[in-house]
Design a protein around this motif. Structure first.
Motif, PDB file in Angstrom:
ATOM      1  N   ASP A  13       0.861  -1.187   0.000  1.00 47.73           N
ATOM      2  CA  ASP A  13       0.000   0.000   0.000  1.00 47.73           C
ATOM      3  C   ASP A  13       0.899   1.239   0.000  1.00 47.73           C
ATOM      4  O   ASP A  13       1.284   1.753   1.047  1.00 47.73           O
ATOM      5  CB  ASP A  13      -0.920  -0.014   1.221  1.00 47.73           C
ATOM      6  CG  ASP A  13      -2.005   1.046   1.141  1.00 47.73           C
ATOM      7  OD1 ASP A  13      -1.786   2.091   0.485  1.00 47.73           O
ATOM      8  OD2 ASP A  13      -3.075   0.839   1.743  1.00 47.73           O
ATOM      9  N   MET A  16       0.026   4.361   2.114  1.00 52.55           N
ATOM     10  CA  MET A  16       0.274   4.215   3.552  1.00 52.55           C
ATOM     11  C   MET A  16       1.773   4.341   3.830  1.00 52.55           C
ATOM     12  O   MET A  16       2.174   4.976   4.810  1.00 52.55           O
ATOM     13  CB  MET A  16      -0.263   2.877   4.077  1.00 52.55           C
ATOM     14  CG  MET A  16      -0.129   2.747   5.576  1.00 52.55           C
ATOM     15  SD  MET A  16      -1.132   1.458   6.346  1.00 52.55           S
ATOM     16  CE  MET A  16      -0.463  -0.017   5.610  1.00 52.55           C
ATOM     17  N   ALA A  31      -3.253  14.854  10.629  1.00 55.88           N
ATOM     18  CA  ALA A  31      -3.825  14.415   9.349  1.00 55.88           C
ATOM     19  C   ALA A  31      -3.921  15.524   8.302  1.00 55.88           C
ATOM     20  O   ALA A  31      -3.505  15.334   7.157  1.00 55.88           O
ATOM     21  CB  ALA A  31      -5.197  13.786   9.583  1.00 55.88           C
ATOM     22  N   MET A  43      -9.409  11.878   4.568  1.00 56.70           N
ATOM     23  CA  MET A  43     -10.075  10.703   5.144  1.00 56.70           C
ATOM     24  C   MET A  43      -9.161   9.477   5.051  1.00 56.70           C
ATOM     25  O   MET A  43      -9.090   8.678   5.986  1.00 56.70           O
ATOM     26  CB  MET A  43     -11.408  10.420   4.439  1.00 56.70           C
ATOM     27  CG  MET A  43     -12.479  11.451   4.714  1.00 56.70           C
ATOM     28  SD  MET A  43     -12.949  11.499   6.460  1.00 56.70           S
ATOM     29  CE  MET A  43     -13.851   9.979   6.572  1.00 56.70           C
ATOM     30  N   ARG A  44      -8.473   9.325   3.935  1.00 59.16           N
ATOM     31  CA  ARG A  44      -7.548   8.195   3.789  1.00 59.16           C
ATOM     32  C   ARG A  44      -6.335   8.370   4.694  1.00 59.16           C
ATOM     33  O   ARG A  44      -5.856   7.395   5.273  1.00 59.16           O
ATOM     34  CB  ARG A  44      -7.121   8.029   2.333  1.00 59.16           C
ATOM     35  CG  ARG A  44      -8.276   7.461   1.517  1.00 59.16           C
ATOM     36  CD  ARG A  44      -7.973   6.943   0.146  1.00 59.16           C
ATOM     37  NE  ARG A  44      -6.671   6.375  -0.092  1.00 59.16           N
ATOM     38  CZ  ARG A  44      -5.949   6.626  -1.181  1.00 59.16           C
ATOM     39  NH1 ARG A  44      -6.408   7.440  -2.116  1.00 59.16           N
ATOM     40  NH2 ARG A  44      -4.791   6.059  -1.350  1.00 59.16           N
ATOM     41  N   ARG A  46      -6.316   9.818   7.577  1.00 61.50           N
ATOM     42  CA  ARG A  46      -6.782   9.448   8.924  1.00 61.50           C
ATOM     43  C   ARG A  46      -6.831   7.931   9.086  1.00 61.50           C
ATOM     44  O   ARG A  46      -6.437   7.402  10.130  1.00 61.50           O
ATOM     45  CB  ARG A  46      -8.167  10.030   9.193  1.00 61.50           C
ATOM     46  CG  ARG A  46      -8.139  11.478   9.550  1.00 61.50           C
ATOM     47  CD  ARG A  46      -9.477  11.903  10.148  1.00 61.50           C
ATOM     48  NE  ARG A  46      -9.442  13.299  10.446  1.00 61.50           N
ATOM     49  CZ  ARG A  46     -10.232  14.203   9.886  1.00 61.50           C
ATOM     50  NH1 ARG A  46     -11.133  13.844   8.988  1.00 61.50           N
ATOM     51  NH2 ARG A  46     -10.138  15.458  10.225  1.00 61.50           N
ATOM     52  N   GLU A  47      -7.316   7.244   8.058  1.00 61.38           N
ATOM     53  CA  GLU A  47      -7.372   5.779   8.093  1.00 61.38           C
ATOM     54  C   GLU A  47      -5.957   5.199   8.209  1.00 61.38           C
ATOM     55  O   GLU A  47      -5.706   4.290   9.007  1.00 61.38           O
ATOM     56  CB  GLU A  47      -8.057   5.261   6.823  1.00 61.38           C
ATOM     57  CG  GLU A  47      -8.062   3.758   6.682  1.00 61.38           C
ATOM     58  CD  GLU A  47      -8.522   3.316   5.305  1.00 61.38           C
ATOM     59  OE1 GLU A  47      -7.942   2.346   4.785  1.00 61.38           O
ATOM     60  OE2 GLU A  47      -9.452   3.943   4.742  1.00 61.38           O
ATOM     61  N   TYR A  48      -5.035   5.722   7.421  1.00 62.79           N
ATOM     62  CA  TYR A  48      -3.649   5.247   7.473  1.00 62.79           C
ATOM     63  C   TYR A  48      -3.025   5.510   8.841  1.00 62.79           C
ATOM     64  O   TYR A  48      -2.304   4.665   9.367  1.00 62.79           O
ATOM     65  CB  TYR A  48      -2.797   5.886   6.378  1.00 62.79           C
ATOM     66  CG  TYR A  48      -3.148   5.438   4.992  1.00 62.79           C
ATOM     67  CD1 TYR A  48      -3.428   4.107   4.700  1.00 62.79           C
ATOM     68  CD2 TYR A  48      -3.194   6.347   3.942  1.00 62.79           C
ATOM     69  CE1 TYR A  48      -3.743   3.695   3.418  1.00 62.79           C
ATOM     70  CE2 TYR A  48      -3.504   5.939   2.653  1.00 62.79           C
ATOM     71  CZ  TYR A  48      -3.777   4.616   2.398  1.00 62.79           C
ATOM     72  OH  TYR A  48      -4.087   4.210   1.131  1.00 62.79           O
ATOM     73  N   LYS A  50      -4.502   5.672  11.704  1.00 60.70           N
ATOM     74  CA  LYS A  50      -5.061   4.688  12.647  1.00 60.70           C
ATOM     75  C   LYS A  50      -4.413   3.326  12.437  1.00 60.70           C
ATOM     76  O   LYS A  50      -4.005   2.670  13.399  1.00 60.70           O
ATOM     77  CB  LYS A  50      -6.578   4.594  12.492  1.00 60.70           C
ATOM     78  CG  LYS A  50      -7.217   3.623  13.462  1.00 60.70           C
ATOM     79  CD  LYS A  50      -8.691   3.477  13.243  1.00 60.70           C
ATOM     80  CE  LYS A  50      -9.377   2.498  14.153  1.00 60.70           C
ATOM     81  NZ  LYS A  50      -8.607   1.460  14.759  1.00 60.70           N
ATOM     82  N   ARG A  51      -4.306   2.905  11.178  1.00 61.67           N
ATOM     83  CA  ARG A  51      -3.684   1.606  10.892  1.00 61.67           C
ATOM     84  C   ARG A  51      -2.224   1.572  11.341  1.00 61.67           C
ATOM     85  O   ARG A  51      -1.771   0.590  11.944  1.00 61.67           O
ATOM     86  CB  ARG A  51      -3.785   1.277   9.405  1.00 61.67           C
ATOM     87  CG  ARG A  51      -5.197   0.865   8.992  1.00 61.67           C
ATOM     88  CD  ARG A  51      -5.338   0.617   7.517  1.00 61.67           C
ATOM     89  NE  ARG A  51      -4.454  -0.430   7.016  1.00 61.67           N
ATOM     90  CZ  ARG A  51      -4.197  -0.623   5.723  1.00 61.67           C
ATOM     91  NH1 ARG A  51      -4.749   0.162   4.806  1.00 61.67           N
ATOM     92  NH2 ARG A  51      -3.405  -1.585   5.335  1.00 61.67           N
ATOM     93  N   ASP A  54      -2.147   1.281  15.034  1.00 58.71           N
ATOM     94  CA  ASP A  54      -2.505  -0.089  15.427  1.00 58.71           C
ATOM     95  C   ASP A  54      -1.372  -1.079  15.154  1.00 58.71           C
ATOM     96  O   ASP A  54      -1.217  -2.073  15.854  1.00 58.71           O
ATOM     97  CB  ASP A  54      -3.778  -0.558  14.713  1.00 58.71           C
ATOM     98  CG  ASP A  54      -5.023   0.186  15.186  1.00 58.71           C
ATOM     99  OD1 ASP A  54      -4.965   0.863  16.241  1.00 58.71           O
ATOM    100  OD2 ASP A  54      -6.050   0.106  14.484  1.00 58.71           O
TER     101      ASP A  54
END
Length: 167
Positions: A13, A16, A31, A43-44, A46-48, A50-51, A54
């Motif tokens: 990815d 990312m 972000a 939005m992407r 923010r998703e990255y 978080k990932r 994690d």
């Protein structure tokens, strides 16, 4: 290989990976600012974030104010936090050191490597190029990206890729 899962997730990815690499320059960021620098939709991003958090590659930045010495891309000398800031950690730095063109050469299938030889071949086989596009090795026009050119040259130096001059 230590951190194999994290490395595989990142090389599969490219966006990312770009977000994580952004922190090698910024050190601490949020972000919206990452979106400005990478042009990846917020939005992407923010998703990255978080990932990546994690996966244990980013930590929350917990101080109440932030200084330019910590956040290299900040414009003011010091500001109070108004966003959720993240910072790169030692694990992420170790993972990024592992992600080299040589790693891509070892990871890619021979058929995928051979596609690096010819744009004409890539254009005629878009289904076979899906992984190369996702990994940031080629762009939407089937041209090699800077990363793609580095991988291509590395594969030739390693003598795992020989291209016909006809293409």
């Amino acid at each position: 290989m230590e951190y194999e899962k994290e490395i595989m997730d990142l090389i599969n990815d490219y966006d990312m990976l770009r977000v994580l690499r952004h922190f090698t320059v910024a050190h601490v960021d949020y972000a919206k600012n990452i979106t400005r620098y990478t042009e990846i939709p917020q939005m992407r991003v923010r998703e990255y974030l978080k990932r990546l958090k994690d996966m244990g590659l980013l930590d929350y930045y917990t101080n109440t104010s932030i200084k330019r010495t910590e956040a290299k891309l900040k414009k003011s000398a010091e500001v109070h936090k108004h966003h959720t800031y993240y910072q790169i950690n030692k694990k992420a730095e170790a993972v990024l050191k592992e992600i080299t063109p040589k790693l891509y050469v070892r990871w890619l299938k021979q058929e995928e490597l051979e596609l690096l030889c010819s744009r004409k071949e890539r254009k005629s086989r878009p289904d076979a190029c899906a992984a190369l596009l996702r990994m940031g090795i080629i762009d939407k026009c089937y041209d090699l990206t800077d990363l793609g050119r580095e991988i291509f040259e590395t594969a030739r130096r390693m003598q795992v890729l020989k291209c016909d001059d006809r293409n």
